[in-house]
Design a protein around this motif. Structure first.
Motif, PDB file in Angstrom:
ATOM      1  N   TRP A 127       8.266  -2.622  -6.739  1.00  0.00           N
ATOM      2  CA  TRP A 127       7.684  -1.325  -7.101  1.00  0.00           C
ATOM      3  C   TRP A 127       7.608  -1.170  -8.617  1.00  0.00           C
ATOM      4  N   LEU A 128       8.650  -1.585  -9.327  1.00  0.00           N
ATOM      5  CA  LEU A 128       8.670  -1.434 -10.779  1.00  0.00           C
ATOM      6  C   LEU A 128       7.625  -2.312 -11.461  1.00  0.00           C
ATOM      7  N   VAL A 129       7.355  -3.476 -10.895  1.00  0.00           N
ATOM      8  CA  VAL A 129       6.472  -4.421 -11.573  1.00  0.00           C
ATOM      9  C   VAL A 129       5.005  -4.225 -11.200  1.00  0.00           C
ATOM     10  N   THR A 130       4.739  -3.527 -10.095  1.00  0.00           N
ATOM     11  CA  THR A 130       3.353  -3.292  -9.685  1.00  0.00           C
ATOM     12  C   THR A 130       2.761  -2.209 -10.563  1.00  0.00           C
ATOM     13  N   ARG A 131       1.771  -2.553 -11.324  1.00  0.00           N
ATOM     14  CA  ARG A 131       1.197  -1.631 -12.292  1.00  0.00           C
ATOM     15  C   ARG A 131       0.179  -0.693 -11.643  1.00  0.00           C
ATOM     16  N   ASP A 132       0.207   0.557 -12.042  1.00  0.00           N
ATOM     17  CA  ASP A 132      -0.764   1.554 -11.584  1.00  0.00           C
ATOM     18  C   ASP A 132      -1.664   1.937 -12.746  1.00  0.00           C
ATOM     19  N   GLU A 133      -2.933   2.076 -12.458  1.00  0.00           N
ATOM     20  CA  GLU A 133      -3.867   2.545 -13.482  1.00  0.00           C
ATOM     21  C   GLU A 133      -3.527   3.990 -13.867  1.00  0.00           C
ATOM     22  N   VAL A 134      -3.605   4.290 -15.155  1.00  0.00           N
ATOM     23  CA  VAL A 134      -3.417   5.671 -15.598  1.00  0.00           C
ATOM     24  C   VAL A 134      -4.662   6.456 -15.172  1.00  0.00           C
ATOM     25  N   SER A 135      -4.495   7.345 -14.257  1.00  0.00           N
ATOM     26  CA  SER A 135      -5.635   8.035 -13.674  1.00  0.00           C
ATOM     27  C   SER A 135      -5.251   9.457 -13.336  1.00  0.00           C
ATOM     28  N   ARG A 136      -6.262  10.315 -13.291  1.00  0.00           N
ATOM     29  CA  ARG A 136      -6.030  11.695 -12.886  1.00  0.00           C
ATOM     30  C   ARG A 136      -5.981  11.821 -11.367  1.00  0.00           C
ATOM     31  N   LEU A 137      -6.187  10.731 -10.671  1.00  0.00           N
ATOM     32  CA  LEU A 137      -6.164  10.737  -9.215  1.00  0.00           C
ATOM     33  C   LEU A 137      -5.306   9.572  -8.728  1.00  0.00           C
ATOM     34  N   LYS A 138      -4.180   9.881  -8.088  1.00  0.00           N
ATOM     35  CA  LYS A 138      -3.279   8.868  -7.546  1.00  0.00           C
ATOM     36  C   LYS A 138      -3.426   8.848  -6.023  1.00  0.00           C
ATOM     37  N   ILE A 139      -3.516   7.654  -5.447  1.00  0.00           N
ATOM     38  CA  ILE A 139      -3.745   7.502  -4.016  1.00  0.00           C
ATOM     39  C   ILE A 139      -2.651   6.617  -3.440  1.00  0.00           C
ATOM     40  N   MET A 140      -2.160   6.994  -2.264  1.00  0.00           N
ATOM     41  CA  MET A 140      -1.140   6.187  -1.598  1.00  0.00           C
ATOM     42  C   MET A 140      -1.217   6.432  -0.098  1.00  0.00           C
ATOM     43  N   THR A 141      -1.196   5.344   0.684  1.00  0.00           N
ATOM     44  CA  THR A 141      -1.038   5.475   2.121  1.00  0.00           C
ATOM     45  C   THR A 141       0.457   5.469   2.430  1.00  0.00           C
ATOM     46  N   GLU A 142       0.827   6.026   3.600  1.00  0.00           N
ATOM     47  CA  GLU A 142       2.245   6.101   3.947  1.00  0.00           C
ATOM     48  C   GLU A 142       2.870   4.725   4.076  1.00  0.00           C
ATOM     49  N   LYS A 143       2.080   3.735   4.491  1.00  0.00           N
ATOM     50  CA  LYS A 143       2.582   2.377   4.618  1.00  0.00           C
ATOM     51  C   LYS A 143       1.511   1.424   4.107  1.00  0.00           C
ATOM     52  N   PRO A 144       1.902   0.288   3.503  1.00  0.00           N
ATOM     53  CA  PRO A 144       0.885  -0.681   3.079  1.00  0.00           C
ATOM     54  C   PRO A 144       0.272  -1.427   4.258  1.00  0.00           C
ATOM     55  N   ALA A 145       1.014  -1.497   5.387  1.00  0.00           N
ATOM     56  CA  ALA A 145       0.521  -2.208   6.565  1.00  0.00           C
ATOM     57  C   ALA A 145       0.786  -1.378   7.812  1.00  0.00           C
ATOM     58  N   TYR A 146      -0.213  -1.323   8.695  1.00  0.00           N
ATOM     59  CA  TYR A 146      -0.121  -0.547   9.925  1.00  0.00           C
ATOM     60  C   TYR A 146      -0.328  -1.464  11.121  1.00  0.00           C
ATOM     61  N   ARG A 147       0.227  -1.042  12.263  1.00  0.00           N
ATOM     62  CA  ARG A 147      -0.092  -1.712  13.514  1.00  0.00           C
ATOM     63  C   ARG A 147      -1.446  -1.230  14.003  1.00  0.00           C
ATOM     64  N   SER A 148      -2.113  -2.095  14.728  1.00  0.00           N
ATOM     65  CA  SER A 148      -3.380  -1.691  15.325  1.00  0.00           C
ATOM     66  C   SER A 148      -3.149  -0.501  16.240  1.00  0.00           C
ATOM     67  N   GLY A 149      -3.923   0.556  16.057  1.00  0.00           N
ATOM     68  CA  GLY A 149      -3.770   1.756  16.865  1.00  0.00           C
ATOM     69  C   GLY A 149      -2.968   2.845  16.212  1.00  0.00           C
ATOM     70  N   GLU A 150      -2.246   2.522  15.133  1.00  0.00           N
ATOM     71  CA  GLU A 150      -1.515   3.567  14.423  1.00  0.00           C
ATOM     72  C   GLU A 150      -2.482   4.386  13.571  1.00  0.00           C
ATOM     73  N   ALA A 151      -2.230   5.678  13.475  1.00  0.00           N
ATOM     74  CA  ALA A 151      -3.043   6.538  12.621  1.00  0.00           C
ATOM     75  C   ALA A 151      -2.679   6.286  11.161  1.00  0.00           C
ATOM     76  N   VAL A 152      -3.673   6.141  10.326  1.00  0.00           N
ATOM     77  CA  VAL A 152      -3.471   5.876   8.898  1.00  0.00           C
ATOM     78  C   VAL A 152      -3.474   7.204   8.156  1.00  0.00           C
ATOM     79  N   ALA A 153      -2.376   7.498   7.488  1.00  0.00           N
ATOM     80  CA  ALA A 153      -2.256   8.740   6.727  1.00  0.00           C
ATOM     81  C   ALA A 153      -2.371   8.426   5.245  1.00  0.00           C
TER      82      ALA A 153
END
Length: 714
Positions: free
Chosen positions: A530-556
């Motif tokens: 987490w510390l080493v993964t760089r994020d772009e400086v942006s006015r809009l931050k996006i994140m899904t609840e999980k990086p990987a989902y099972r087929s059929g799971e709802a993506v939030a």
């Protein structure tokens, strides 16, 4: 039927006797002189006195009712996706529907009260005319039995009819739940217990972080049945291009394959692991799995500055140095002089570092140039990890420039170090840093099983844009639970504060208890990632609840919107778009307040997806952001496609019931003893438990006084 009527009074027998005697004596003395008006006045006074005595002695009327009711029989129907699997020409759900519509269950209502429930991963009542969907993505038999026990407590549960294929891929042990249920289970097996022809990729495990030119290790588990030495290839594809393949001989049982993959470029890699469909396979929905990882240009370089040797330092150092993708340098203060000069030297070359970790570092060493250099390092995109101790997180940290970038505030006290046992309190174990597996429930159980910690630093509240991952269970600050683990994005970089110590116990003591330190190792590796993964400086931050989902799971998806001064911006219109084989989906995210937005994108087939989010307001465009997520693992329902008759039989036997095939259910139900059971209910009524007697008492006295006043008798 009414059996008993009782009348009781409390603490007033003597008062009642004296009052009755007084009324009788007064009547004897005045009866010869009573005229009409005097009789009225005496009646009013006697009524008031009786009412007053009644209020003082608090009379209670009790009723005991003895009745009978029919016993309760619960019907549990497996509503999971595995019920769609066909054994021959008949799907399992068709067998279940035939059982439900058979006159056997309808005739049972003459002997018992019948309640129907549906279950997959959770248990819910099945309402009248409600349709079963057979779409549950996982089956929790233990949870269904435990939930039934809680829902029917005190209802006289006499028996349970369980209609299922025996699939169990979530939750605890159904055998234990069957014993705790306290009622016999008639387990009706749907499906063919003979193992079908099937091959499935059970799991794909790959390092979450890789590096260009260095081998990534991928482990693949393949389960097959019904084939005799059929040779087939397991292929690994990236962007529809084969990068590795191995040939296996399909046979009954499970095999583990290991692939070495050498990434040629940096970025996100979504690998598709698949095996070709075989002739006669029961289902092909489990022949492919997608797994993703992030690939960086080079090894992560970590600098650790430790104020003293410690068991925590030793454990963390071993965990990090065992990863060949991490390059770790450690500077520890000892009794010899020159440590401060070494710190200054190391901090002058921060451009060569990705992460700096401060472990029990006293502020005196960080004052001046070091703290300024660390702040600049974070602002440019570096990762700063700070851990407390008996020499750290004191009043110096509160005055330091580091307070502007760290995720928690510090107290103006030189003595924040506390020594007493406690366990971490996790508000949500689903954060990527806390994730041990892809099952949030098992992750929470794993964290709760850790041994207690023995020391911590008292700190202030978290800053406004920080995320708290763990609290102290009892310590509070400003009326809120005190944070012990928090993270924050600052500029182009990230910071984390860990205010607890003795975390070596989460590692070594687990080995001593016959377990492993998987939780501790996963935590520190996730923290580095987490510390080493760089994020772009942006006015809009996006994140899904999980990086990987099972087929059929709802993506939030979650989004944070900021204004030009990088302050949270509420009231925006935030639209998320993602494309799949059916076209482009658009979802308007709901405003949660404080510049935060969230929405549900729905379910997706396996694959790697790009997410675009756009935010607008009345004063113009607030920015566009991109995100990615992977739908990788098929439904748990397809891991084992055969009907598990042995598990259903074990549940039935342990509960005192029996396992039956659908055609034998009538005989099993007829053998049940379903006698009406007695029901005893008690009712108690406080006759003077309301306000109206008091108002009536005052009214009687006022009425008597008014009459006497008008007649000149007072």
């Amino acid at each position: 039927m009414l059996r008993d009527i009782g009348f009781s009074i409390s603490d007033g027998w003597l008062l009642l006797l004296v009052g009755c005697a007084g009324i009788y004596l007064a009547f004897l003395m005045y009866r010869s002189r009573l005229t009409g008006i005097h009789q009225l006045l005496l009646s009013l006074r006697v009524a008031a006195l009786v009412l007053l005595i009644g209020l003082l002695i608090e009379p209670i009327l009790s009723l005991t009712l003895h009745t009978q009711r029919l016993p309760l029989v619960a019907v549990l129907i497996d509503d999971s996706e595995s019920m769609k699997i066909a054994d021959g020409d008949t799907a399992r759900f068709e067998v279940a529907k035939a059982v439900l519509t058979d006159p056997t269950l309808k005739n049972l209502r003459a002997r018992a009260r019948v309640m129907q429930f549906r279950f997959a991963d959770v248990l819910t009542p099945l309402r009248d005319k409600e349709e079963l969907t057979w779409a549950g993505r996982a089956t929790d038999l233990a949870g269904a039995l435990d939930g039934l026990r809680e829902r029917t407590m005190g209802e006289g549960l006499a028996a349970v009819v369980l209609i299922s294929d025996g699939g169990q891929n979530l939750g605890g042990r159904p055998e234990r739940a069957a014993v705790d249920l306290g009622a016999p289970v008639l387990a009706v097996g749907t499906g063919d217990p003979v193992p079908p022809k099937d091959v499935s990729i059970v799991s794909v495990v790959i390092d979450p972080l890789g590096y260009v030119g260095r081998s990534l290790v991928m482990q693949v588990r393949v389960l097959s049945s019904g084939f005799e030495r059929v040779r087939e290839q397991v292929r690994v594809l990236l962007n529809n291009r084969e990068v590795s393949a191995k040939t296996i001989a399909l046979a009954d049982g499970e095999q583990t394959l290991e692939f070495e993959i050498r990434p040629e470029r940096s970025g996100r890699h979504a690998f598709s692991v698949q095996i070709a469909a075989q002739a006669g396979e029961r289902t092909v929905g489990n022949n492919r799995v997608v797994a993703s990882t992030d690939v960086l240009e080079s090894r992560v370089r970590i600098l650790i500055l430790a104020g003293s040797p410690s068991a925590d330092l030793g454990y963390l150092r071993r965990v990090l140095q065992e990863d060949v993708n991490l390059e770790v340098e450690v500077l520890v203060r000892t009794l010899t002089a020159g440590w401060q000069k070494e710190v200054h030297r190391a901090l002058r070359s921060l451009d060569e570092r990705d992460i700096v970790a401060l472990i029990n570092a006293p502020y005196e060493v960080l004052a001046g140039m070091p703290e300024q250099a660390l702040v600049a390092f974070v602002q440019k995109g570096g990762g700063l990890l700070t851990l407390g101790g008996n020499a750290a997180f004191g009043d110096g940290y509160a005055r330091s420039a580091l307070a502007d970038v760290l995720p928690v505030q510090f107290l103006g006290s030189s003595d924040t170090f506390q020594e007493r046992a406690f366990a971490l309190s996790l508000p949500d174990s689903r954060h990527p840093i806390l994730r041990v597996s892809d099952d949030p429930l098992s992750d929470r159980d794993a964290w709760e099983a850790l041994p207690p910690l023995l020391s911590y630093n008292r700190v202030g509240i978290a800053v406004s844009n920080a995320t708290v991952l763990a609290h102290h269970p009892t310590e509070r600050v400003d009326g809120k639970s005190m944070p012990l683990l928090a993270i924050r994005r600052v500029g182009a970089g990230k910071t984390a504060a860990v205010a607890y110590q003795t975390f070596w116990r989460h590692g070594l003591m687990m080995w001593g208890d016959g377990k492993t330190d998987a939780v501790a190792r996963a935590f520190w590796k996730n923290m580095v990632r987490w510390l080493v993964t760089r994020d772009e400086v942006s006015r809009l931050k996006i994140m899904t609840e999980k990086p990987a989902y099972r087929s059929g799971e709802a993506v939030a998806v979650h989004a944070s919107v900021f204004d030009r001064l990088l302050q949270p911006r509420p009231g925006a219109r935030v639209l998320a778009r993602v494309g799949d084989s059916l076209g482009v989906r658009e979802v308007l995210l709901r405003d949660l307040g404080g510049g935060r937005y969230a929405g549900n994108l729905g379910r997706f087939p396996q694959g790697d997806y790009e997410l675009q989010v756009q935010a607008r307001a009345d004063d113009g465009d607030l920015g566009t952001g991109m995100g990615r997520f992977t739908v990788g693992r098929y439904s748990l329902e397809y891991e084992t496609v055969r009907m598990r008759a042995e598990l259903l039989g074990d549940i039935a036997t342990r509960s005192g019931g029996q396992y039956v095939r659908p055609g034998d259910l009538k005989t099993a139900l007829d053998s049940l003893i379903l006698a009406p059971e007695p029901v005893i209910t008690h009712h108690r009524f406080r006759l003077w438990g309301h306000e109206w007697p008091l108002f009536l008492l005052v009214g009687l006295l006022v009425f008597e006084w008014t009459i006497r006043r008008r007649l000149g008798m007072i």
